[in-house]
Design an enzyme around this catalytic site. Sequence first.
Site, PDB file in Angstrom:
ATOM      1  N   ASN A 119     133.228  62.711  25.050  1.00  0.00           N
ATOM      2  CA  ASN A 119     132.579  63.040  23.768  1.00  0.00           C
ATOM      3  C   ASN A 119     131.620  64.213  23.932  1.00  0.00           C
ATOM      4  O   ASN A 119     131.525  65.076  23.058  1.00  0.00           O
ATOM      5  CB  ASN A 119     131.852  61.820  23.202  1.00  0.00           C
ATOM      6  CG  ASN A 119     132.798  60.887  22.475  1.00  0.00           C
ATOM      7  OD1 ASN A 119     133.269  61.184  21.385  1.00  0.00           O
ATOM      8  ND2 ASN A 119     133.122  59.750  23.101  1.00  0.00           N
ATOM      9  N   ARG A 175     111.277  49.772  30.812  1.00  0.00           N
ATOM     10  CA  ARG A 175     112.217  50.575  30.017  1.00  0.00           C
ATOM     11  C   ARG A 175     111.503  51.757  29.386  1.00  0.00           C
ATOM     12  O   ARG A 175     111.987  52.875  29.361  1.00  0.00           O
ATOM     13  CB  ARG A 175     112.826  49.672  28.935  1.00  0.00           C
ATOM     14  CG  ARG A 175     113.974  50.297  28.178  1.00  0.00           C
ATOM     15  CD  ARG A 175     114.581  49.303  27.204  1.00  0.00           C
ATOM     16  NE  ARG A 175     115.241  48.190  27.855  1.00  0.00           N
ATOM     17  CZ  ARG A 175     116.453  48.224  28.399  1.00  0.00           C
ATOM     18  NH1 ARG A 175     117.159  49.329  28.362  1.00  0.00           N
ATOM     19  NH2 ARG A 175     116.979  47.161  28.982  1.00  0.00           N
ATOM     20  N   ARG A 224     122.711  52.507  28.232  1.00  0.00           N
ATOM     21  CA  ARG A 224     121.408  51.831  28.356  1.00  0.00           C
ATOM     22  C   ARG A 224     120.776  51.700  26.991  1.00  0.00           C
ATOM     23  O   ARG A 224     120.876  52.599  26.155  1.00  0.00           O
ATOM     24  CB  ARG A 224     120.459  52.658  29.235  1.00  0.00           C
ATOM     25  CG  ARG A 224     120.409  52.225  30.648  1.00  0.00           C
ATOM     26  CD  ARG A 224     119.304  52.940  31.388  1.00  0.00           C
ATOM     27  NE  ARG A 224     117.972  52.395  31.080  1.00  0.00           N
ATOM     28  CZ  ARG A 224     117.511  51.241  31.531  1.00  0.00           C
ATOM     29  NH1 ARG A 224     118.239  50.485  32.305  1.00  0.00           N
ATOM     30  NH2 ARG A 224     116.288  50.836  31.221  1.00  0.00           N
ATOM     31  N   LEU A 255     117.777  51.749  24.420  1.00  0.00           N
ATOM     32  CA  LEU A 255     116.583  52.591  24.346  1.00  0.00           C
ATOM     33  C   LEU A 255     115.394  51.771  23.862  1.00  0.00           C
ATOM     34  O   LEU A 255     115.541  50.859  23.039  1.00  0.00           O
ATOM     35  CB  LEU A 255     116.833  53.744  23.377  1.00  0.00           C
ATOM     36  CG  LEU A 255     117.919  54.713  23.823  1.00  0.00           C
ATOM     37  CD1 LEU A 255     118.309  55.631  22.671  1.00  0.00           C
ATOM     38  CD2 LEU A 255     117.465  55.525  25.027  1.00  0.00           C
ATOM     39  N   HIS A 285     130.051  54.974  18.231  1.00  0.00           N
ATOM     40  CA  HIS A 285     130.446  53.623  18.616  1.00  0.00           C
ATOM     41  C   HIS A 285     131.920  53.418  18.268  1.00  0.00           C
ATOM     42  O   HIS A 285     132.336  53.733  17.151  1.00  0.00           O
ATOM     43  CB  HIS A 285     129.574  52.587  17.887  1.00  0.00           C
ATOM     44  CG  HIS A 285     129.888  51.192  18.316  1.00  0.00           C
ATOM     45  ND1 HIS A 285     129.522  50.692  19.540  1.00  0.00           N
ATOM     46  CD2 HIS A 285     130.593  50.211  17.703  1.00  0.00           C
ATOM     47  CE1 HIS A 285     129.973  49.454  19.662  1.00  0.00           C
ATOM     48  NE2 HIS A 285     130.628  49.133  18.562  1.00  0.00           N
ATOM     49  N   GLU A 295     116.081  50.896  15.739  1.00  0.00           N
ATOM     50  CA  GLU A 295     115.596  50.054  16.831  1.00  0.00           C
ATOM     51  C   GLU A 295     116.550  48.911  17.184  1.00  0.00           C
ATOM     52  O   GLU A 295     116.330  48.208  18.162  1.00  0.00           O
ATOM     53  CB  GLU A 295     114.204  49.529  16.484  1.00  0.00           C
ATOM     54  CG  GLU A 295     113.184  50.662  16.537  1.00  0.00           C
ATOM     55  CD  GLU A 295     111.806  50.273  16.035  1.00  0.00           C
ATOM     56  OE1 GLU A 295     111.543  49.068  15.882  1.00  0.00           O
ATOM     57  OE2 GLU A 295     111.010  51.199  15.780  1.00  0.00           O
ATOM     58  N   ASP A 314     123.499  49.440  17.682  1.00  0.00           N
ATOM     59  CA  ASP A 314     124.652  49.809  16.844  1.00  0.00           C
ATOM     60  C   ASP A 314     124.388  49.499  15.365  1.00  0.00           C
ATOM     61  O   ASP A 314     125.241  48.926  14.670  1.00  0.00           O
ATOM     62  CB  ASP A 314     125.922  49.074  17.321  1.00  0.00           C
ATOM     63  CG  ASP A 314     126.265  49.400  18.758  1.00  0.00           C
ATOM     64  OD1 ASP A 314     125.987  50.534  19.184  1.00  0.00           O
ATOM     65  OD2 ASP A 314     126.799  48.527  19.458  1.00  0.00           O
ATOM     66  N   GLU A 336     140.502  59.567  20.312  1.00  0.00           N
ATOM     67  CA  GLU A 336     140.890  60.828  19.644  1.00  0.00           C
ATOM     68  C   GLU A 336     140.074  61.051  18.383  1.00  0.00           C
ATOM     69  O   GLU A 336     139.652  62.166  18.084  1.00  0.00           O
ATOM     70  CB  GLU A 336     142.371  60.786  19.254  1.00  0.00           C
ATOM     71  CG  GLU A 336     143.296  61.207  20.354  1.00  0.00           C
ATOM     72  CD  GLU A 336     144.752  61.073  19.926  1.00  0.00           C
ATOM     73  OE1 GLU A 336     145.054  61.348  18.741  1.00  0.00           O
ATOM     74  OE2 GLU A 336     145.557  60.671  20.783  1.00  0.00           O
ATOM     75  N   GLU A 394     137.120  59.724  17.786  1.00  0.00           N
ATOM     76  CA  GLU A 394     135.724  59.967  18.186  1.00  0.00           C
ATOM     77  C   GLU A 394     135.498  61.458  18.406  1.00  0.00           C
ATOM     78  O   GLU A 394     134.477  62.015  17.996  1.00  0.00           O
ATOM     79  CB  GLU A 394     135.398  59.216  19.489  1.00  0.00           C
ATOM     80  CG  GLU A 394     135.403  57.715  19.366  1.00  0.00           C
ATOM     81  CD  GLU A 394     135.063  57.032  20.688  1.00  0.00           C
ATOM     82  OE1 GLU A 394     134.200  57.521  21.428  1.00  0.00           O
ATOM     83  OE2 GLU A 394     135.678  55.995  20.980  1.00  0.00           O
TER      84      GLU A 394
END
Length: 205
Positions: free
Chosen positions: A17, A68, A94, A96, A112, A145, A148, A175, A177
Amino acid sequence: MGDIKKIGILISGRGSNMLSIIEHIKTHDVPAEVAIVFSNNENAPGLEKAKELGIDTAAFSHKQFSSRKEFDQAVAERLDEKGVDLVCLAGFMRLLSKWFVRHYHNRIMNIHPSLLPAFTGLDAQKQAYDWGVKVAGCTVHFVDEKLDHGPIILQETVNISNNDTADSLAEKILEKEHEIYPLAVELFCRGRLTIDGRKVYIENE
Ligand code: GRF
């Protein structure tokens, strides 16, 4: 000349990507520059590809940080040094911190591989395949926050046929994406996106 947006791309793996965004910026004269590619995985194959293209890279693992937030602050320091306007998560594996999401409020995008809000989290293509859905796809969204979850910018669909497997479905989705992620980045860089709550409006759609 108008404003050139600086982009930071965050990856953990192969970076296909990432490459599609870099390529699209060139071929479509997008007023943008990929200022840095960061990986939390020093061995991410995508890092080498970025270097070959002459793009600045940085990589370090979260393991040397005690929280984190501290890791995210170190990442943000690298991005801010480059004056990054837009952060693109491209297979960045990861979560965030709230701190990072607020620091780049409405300036982080993610791709996603499902039609959100269905099939969040890992292995979304396999989740969709196992569920037996007839239409699957991918989503580019702003990051908030929750995982997804943020406002949806673009989605694209693929049909699932009898012959498909989880792997062939993932290929078909990938494809798509590669089509919609660069497009969403372009829309942002041309100032054509407006966010209002959960809705993203595209100027002159
Ligand atoms: C893609 O399927 C993307 O949707 C997901 O992780 C994968 C990354 O692939 N978030 P790549 O590193 O961009 O090739």
